[in-house]
Design a protein around this motif. Sequence first.
Motif, PDB file in Angstrom:
ATOM      1  N   PRO A 156       0.834  -1.199   0.000  1.00 57.82           N
ATOM      2  CA  PRO A 156       0.000   0.000   0.000  1.00 57.82           C
ATOM      3  C   PRO A 156       0.876   1.259   0.000  1.00 57.82           C
ATOM      4  CG  PRO A 156      -0.837  -1.583   1.583  1.00 57.82           C
ATOM      5  CD  PRO A 156       0.495  -2.111   1.128  1.00 57.82           C
ATOM      6  N   GLY A 157       0.560   2.190  -0.882  1.00 57.33           N
ATOM      7  CA  GLY A 157       1.330   3.422  -0.976  1.00 57.33           C
ATOM      8  C   GLY A 157       2.489   3.366  -1.947  1.00 57.33           C
ATOM      9  N   GLU A 158       2.833   2.175  -2.410  1.00 60.67           N
ATOM     10  CA  GLU A 158       3.913   2.016  -3.387  1.00 60.67           C
ATOM     11  C   GLU A 158       3.535   2.719  -4.695  1.00 60.67           C
ATOM     12  OE1 GLU A 158       5.460  -1.783  -5.950  1.00 60.67           O
ATOM     13  OE2 GLU A 158       5.140  -2.123  -3.796  1.00 60.67           O
ATOM     14  N   VAL A 159       4.499   3.317  -5.356  1.00 61.74           N
ATOM     15  CA  VAL A 159       4.241   3.942  -6.652  1.00 61.74           C
ATOM     16  C   VAL A 159       4.289   2.862  -7.730  1.00 61.74           C
ATOM     17  CG1 VAL A 159       5.049   5.610  -8.362  1.00 61.74           C
ATOM     18  CG2 VAL A 159       5.138   6.180  -5.925  1.00 61.74           C
ATOM     19  N   ARG A 171       7.008  -0.496  -8.020  1.00 61.64           N
ATOM     20  CA  ARG A 171       7.989   0.440  -7.444  1.00 61.64           C
ATOM     21  C   ARG A 171       8.545   1.367  -8.518  1.00 61.64           C
ATOM     22  NH1 ARG A 171      10.590  -4.122  -3.422  1.00 61.64           N
ATOM     23  NH2 ARG A 171       8.706  -4.336  -2.148  1.00 61.64           N
ATOM     24  N   TRP A 172       7.608   2.027  -9.168  1.00 63.89           N
ATOM     25  CA  TRP A 172       7.859   3.031 -10.203  1.00 63.89           C
ATOM     26  C   TRP A 172       8.407   2.369 -11.460  1.00 63.89           C
ATOM     27  CZ3 TRP A 172       8.190   8.329  -7.743  1.00 63.89           C
ATOM     28  CH2 TRP A 172       7.855   9.320  -8.682  1.00 63.89           C
ATOM     29  N   ASN A 173       9.684   2.004 -11.453  1.00 64.90           N
ATOM     30  CA  ASN A 173      10.270   1.351 -12.631  1.00 64.90           C
ATOM     31  C   ASN A 173      11.219   0.234 -12.230  1.00 64.90           C
ATOM     32  OD1 ASN A 173      12.736   2.828 -11.927  1.00 64.90           O
ATOM     33  ND2 ASN A 173      11.758   4.602 -12.879  1.00 64.90           N
ATOM     34  N   TRP A 174      10.980  -0.346 -11.072  1.00 65.88           N
ATOM     35  CA  TRP A 174      11.875  -1.359 -10.510  1.00 65.88           C
ATOM     36  C   TRP A 174      11.720  -2.714 -11.191  1.00 65.88           C
ATOM     37  CZ3 TRP A 174       9.850  -5.302  -6.984  1.00 65.88           C
ATOM     38  CH2 TRP A 174      10.836  -6.135  -6.426  1.00 65.88           C
ATOM     39  N   ARG A 175      10.488  -3.178 -11.362  1.00 65.83           N
ATOM     40  CA  ARG A 175      10.266  -4.506 -11.950  1.00 65.83           C
ATOM     41  C   ARG A 175       9.018  -4.504 -12.821  1.00 65.83           C
ATOM     42  NH1 ARG A 175      10.607  -9.399  -8.016  1.00 65.83           N
ATOM     43  NH2 ARG A 175      12.813  -8.846  -8.228  1.00 65.83           N
ATOM     44  N   GLN A 176       9.212  -4.897 -14.089  1.00 62.81           N
ATOM     45  CA  GLN A 176       8.106  -4.945 -15.039  1.00 62.81           C
ATOM     46  C   GLN A 176       7.371  -6.273 -14.951  1.00 62.81           C
ATOM     47  OE1 GLN A 176       9.246  -5.071 -19.178  1.00 62.81           O
ATOM     48  NE2 GLN A 176       7.511  -3.817 -19.795  1.00 62.81           N
TER      49      GLN A 176
END
Length: 233
Positions: A156-159, A171-176
């Motif tokens: 929860p709250g993760e981008v 996590r924004w662009n951490w793992r596709q």
Amino acid sequence: MTLTLTVSDEVRDLAPGFTHLAVEARGLVNGESNADSSALLDDAARRLAERLDGRAPHEDPHMVAWRAAYSAFGAKPSRTRNSAEALARRALADGGLPRINRLVDLYNAISVAHLIPVGGEDTDHIQGGMRLVRATGEEPFGTVAGGEETVERPEPGEVIWCDDEGVTCRRWNWRQGVRTRLTEESVNALFLLEGMAPMTNGELEAAAAELAESLEKLSPGARISVRRPSNGS
């Protein structure tokens, strides 16, 4: 139909210095990594080493800003690195950058050379528009763990980037996720370049222009356009 990209107010409040560009391409030709795509990766690693001039990737001002953004939503940036920092570390290591397929090699080369997060999505597998939001924690994320496909949930709250079906990148662009990644069969794609101040719009546009040029060389005849964010997107 043009794919819509929106950034939520919650994310803008979290990281006011965030910006992005999208390169859309239709009619691409992909395939296994080859000598040309491998050469792009080798050249990107050389350009990165020149840019850093002996510094570690996380010491670059752009990576410092990304680490601050990750910390702002609760991620530990030394453990959960943005995609550009993670690729840069691999580029400088003895094993070098992985070879995936021509399109992925191409956008990874742009990411490393310019030290910016770049992602590629197969638009034929995107459902509805793409949105950058803070997660509720209920969104499904299809990934691979232990060699098998599985479904995870973000914190929860993760981008996250998501579409109407679920999370496309955690996590924004951490793992596709696996659903929208580019494969050798992909013909239509959206490449997302993400910047954080102090990176300038001019620097981001230069990377996008180089990406578009490389795509045209890879796939003569492909229809390629660069999209800048509009108000509210």
